[in-house]
Design an enzyme around this catalytic site. Structure first.
Site, PDB file in Angstrom:
ATOM      1  CB  SER A  35     -56.961  15.795  97.641  1.00  0.00           C
ATOM      2  OG  SER A  35     -56.226  16.157  98.908  1.00  0.00           O
ATOM      3  CG  ASN A 122     -57.876  25.442 105.895  1.00  0.00           C
ATOM      4  OD1 ASN A 122     -57.878  24.325 105.207  1.00  0.00           O
ATOM      5  ND2 ASN A 122     -58.749  26.216 106.573  1.00  0.00           N
ATOM      6  CB  THR A 167     -56.179  39.950  55.280  1.00  0.00           C
ATOM      7  OG1 THR A 167     -56.498  40.192  54.002  1.00  0.00           O
ATOM      8  CG2 THR A 167     -54.964  40.777  55.949  1.00  0.00           C
ATOM      9  CG  HIS A 168     -60.746  38.837  54.959  1.00  0.00           C
ATOM     10  ND1 HIS A 168     -61.585  39.267  55.884  1.00  0.00           N
ATOM     11  CD2 HIS A 168     -59.912  40.156  54.835  1.00  0.00           C
ATOM     12  CE1 HIS A 168     -61.480  40.635  56.250  1.00  0.00           C
ATOM     13  NE2 HIS A 168     -60.606  41.023  55.439  1.00  0.00           N
ATOM     14  CB  SER A 289     -53.619   7.585  56.136  1.00  0.00           C
ATOM     15  OG  SER A 289     -54.752   6.586  55.772  1.00  0.00           O
ATOM     16  CE  LYS A 295     -54.532  11.992  54.226  1.00  0.00           C
ATOM     17  NZ  LYS A 295     -54.919  13.276  54.276  1.00  0.00           N
ATOM     18  CG  ASN A 297     -52.023  12.899  57.290  1.00  0.00           C
ATOM     19  OD1 ASN A 297     -52.379  13.595  56.528  1.00  0.00           O
ATOM     20  ND2 ASN A 297     -52.752  11.548  57.704  1.00  0.00           N
ATOM     21  CD  GLU A 302     -54.293  17.221  61.958  1.00  0.00           C
ATOM     22  OE1 GLU A 302     -55.044  17.664  60.962  1.00  0.00           O
ATOM     23  OE2 GLU A 302     -53.909  16.187  61.818  1.00  0.00           O
ATOM     24  CE1 TYR A 329     -59.128  24.565 101.446  1.00  0.00           C
ATOM     25  CE2 TYR A 329     -60.693  23.587 102.769  1.00  0.00           C
ATOM     26  CZ  TYR A 329     -59.943  23.507 101.856  1.00  0.00           C
ATOM     27  OH  TYR A 329     -59.715  22.329 101.165  1.00  0.00           O
ATOM     28  CD  GLN A 334     -59.573  17.479  98.356  1.00  0.00           C
ATOM     29  OE1 GLN A 334     -59.179  17.257  99.655  1.00  0.00           O
ATOM     30  NE2 GLN A 334     -60.132  16.310  97.772  1.00  0.00           N
TER      31      GLN A 334
HETATM   32  N1  ARG Z   1     -57.144  18.199 101.386  1.00  0.00           N
HETATM   33  C1  ARG Z   1     -57.475  19.422 101.312  1.00  0.00           C
HETATM   34  C2  ARG Z   1     -57.176  20.349  99.989  1.00  0.00           C
HETATM   35  O1  ARG Z   1     -56.385  19.941  99.418  1.00  0.00           O
HETATM   36  C3  ARG Z   1     -56.596  20.277 102.525  1.00  0.00           C
HETATM   37  C4  ARG Z   1     -57.296  21.219 103.132  1.00  0.00           C
HETATM   38  C5  ARG Z   1     -58.221  20.535 104.164  1.00  0.00           C
HETATM   39  N2  ARG Z   1     -58.606  21.578 105.108  1.00  0.00           N
HETATM   40  C6  ARG Z   1     -59.679  21.218 105.790  1.00  0.00           C
HETATM   41  N3  ARG Z   1     -60.037  22.050 106.707  1.00  0.00           N
HETATM   42  N4  ARG Z   1     -60.441  20.342 105.402  1.00  0.00           N
HETATM   43  O2  ARG Z   1     -57.496  21.598  99.872  1.00  0.00           O
END
Ligand code: ARG
Length: 499
Positions: A35, A122, A167-168, A289, A295, A297, A302, A329, A334
């Site tokens: 991650s 965790n 309205t509408h 455009s 144009k 715009n 948007e 967990y 993640q």
């Molecule tokens: N990379 C994990 C996360 O972001 C961290 C926790 C991982 N815990 C584990 N027991 N593998 O959620």
């Protein structure tokens, strides 16, 4: 955000092995499961969590003063590097937590290995994410509060610009541009409330819950909570480490702000068309455009509306991610990262775009007034004038309907029907009744609470200002990350002096 630059380590070994002493995962799977890429926006929050943790470990004598000083010093130094955008962390790690621990161990040796006592990734990731969500939601709330205040200020300026309300998507009754802007601001206030709720929900400390059941070490969770300036601690360790409801609330709050902006955007987009024509779009915010030279715009609005899709997607991502997970967990969690981390920049970007663009929109007064000048949008006012004269509403409604019909038959505007013709339709019609066909008179007459009369709109404007101030105050109660760093540093590394 914080660039967390990859750094190849000599020998190609991964620090995950350094930190845990465990064998390496298959490189392709480590690369797929990491991650670290997304965690880069969480690095400062994680460092603060660790600095608070070290301070607490020292206070309960699980660390010597010297070790605590070295660890905390190194964590603050990394925090400062991250703030400056120069922090280097190894890229062969499972996540930011391991990358930081591995860097500490590399820089400090043995001492680095003492950091992770009485905690798990965790509770660590829950801490970093709560700090992040609280901070991002607060900074977003400040921005929304500014927009609401600006809408209120602009409303004061536009209080005598008349245009139809719909309205509408059919012309309904005359209002003022001020009234419309207050409507936009009011919707934003409700969205801002959801963001404020997200701040509250995030504002409890999970650190010390460990992997899922707490720790047998004599820690002081409330000290950590105070150091990180949380409003309290989570109740139950098992619930805590599997809880992402606060990020769900955050994505919901963000989506609600976007939703309010997207509806505002539709009004702007419609009103800048030649079909409506109530708003003129300034060159500074108009896009052209590539083919049609004429144009101008409203792309900014948007895009605000379009980006709302992503914000709504984040809510459904979080709902789906958490749905069906067991207690405790699971690594699924993640994948909370993309929606949680994207929401802040996404929402603030849209709010800022609207704030930047609004001053470049000008109301076309003449066009707005013309859209309600024929009197048809004041038909209800005519009926109400008859009610004031004692006619039952249904009879008044019917008589006014006949007046509308008569005007159509004669091929004239309702506003041009003569008193003589009107009196034939119903004896109660007199000049006083017909005077309300003037849209400005109609706007002034709606003195009911929440109505269009100038004194009512003024009350609404003041209410928006007060609410914007209150939101700003609420947001400012969440300290910026740098202030938390200072707060932790000010806490002396007390503990048993003999250790
Ligand atoms: N990379 C994990 C996360 O972001 C961290 C926790 C991982 N815990 C584990 N027991 N593998 O959620």
């Amino acid at each position: 955000m914080v660039p967390l630059q990859p750094e190849r380590r000599a020998g190609g070994s991964v620090a995950r092995t350094d930190a845990t002493g465990r064998a390496e995962m298959l490189p392709e799977l480590l690369a797929w499961t990491t991650s670290l890429e997304h965690d880069r926006s969480l690095v400062r929050e994680d460092l603060l969590g660790s600095a608070a943790h070290v301070t607490m470990l020292r206070a309960v004598n699980l660390l010597s003063k010297v070790d605590a000083e070295r660890l905390r010093g190194a964590l603050f130094a990394m925090f400062d590097e991250a703030t400056a955008g120069t922090l280097l962390l190894a890229d062969g790690e499972e996540d930011v937590h391991m990358a930081i621990e591995s860097r500490l161990t590399r820089d400090l040796g043995q001492v680095g290995q003492r950091l992770h006592a009485a905690r798990s990734r965790n509770d660590q990731v829950a801490t970093a994410l709560r700090l992040h969500v609280r901070d991002q939601a607060a900074r977003t709330l400040e921005e929304v509060a500014r927009l609401v205040a600006e809408l209120a200020e602009r409303a004061t300026v536009e209080c005598d610009v008349v245009l139809p309300a719909y309205t509408h998507r059919q012309r309904a009754q005359p209002i003022t541009a001020a009234f419309l802007m207050v409507a936009w601001g009011t919707q934003l206030l409700r969205a801002a409330d959801c963001v404020a709720v997200a701040i509250e929900r995030a504002d409890v400390s999970p650190l010390g819950c460990g992997a899922c059941s707490g720790t047998s070490l004599p820690i002081d969770r409330s000290l950590v909570s105070g150091l990180l300036q949380f409003n309290g601690m989570t109740l139950n360790a098992l619930d805590t480490i599997g809880d992402r409801d606060f990020t769900l609330d955050w994505t919901w709050g963000g989506a609600r702000v976007l939703l309010a902006l997207s509806r505002l955007a539709t009004d702007v987009i419609d009103f800048t068309t030649s079909e409506f024509g109530f708003l003129l779009i300034g060159d500074a915010i108009a896009a052209g455009s590539s083919m049609m030279p004429q144009k101008k715009n409203p792309d900014v609005f948007e895009l605000v509306r379009g980006k709302t899709a992503r914000g709504i997607g984040h809510v459904s991502h979080m709902l789906t991610l958490v749905k069906g997970l067991p207690s405790g967990y699971a690594r699924d969690l993640q994948d909370d990262r993309q929606p949680s981390l994207d929401t802040g920049p996404l929402v603030r970007g849209a709010v800022r775009a609207v704030r930047a663009a609004l001053p470049h929109l000008t109301f076309d007064r003449e066009r707005g007034l013309r859209a309600v000048a024929d009197g048809s949008t004041q038909a209800t006012d005519v009926a109400e004038a008859l009610v004031r004269k004692g006619i039952p509403f249904r009879e008044a409604y019917k008589a006014t309907g006949e007046l509308v019909h008569l005007a159509r038959q004669k091929g004239v505007d309702l506003a041009s029907v003569t008193l003589i013709d009107a009196a034939i339709v119903h004896a109660a019609f007199d000049q006083g009744v017909l005077d309300v066909l003037d849209p400005k008179v109609a706007v002034r007459a709606k003195k009911s609470a929440g109505g269009t009369a100038p004194e009512r709109v003024e009350e609404q404007i003041q209410a928006l200002h007060a609410a914007a101030d209150a939101l700003d105050l609420k947001a400012k109660r969440t300290p910026p990350l740098t202030a938390i760093r200072t707060h932790i540093e000010a806490h002396a590394l007390a503990g048993d002096p003999s250790r």
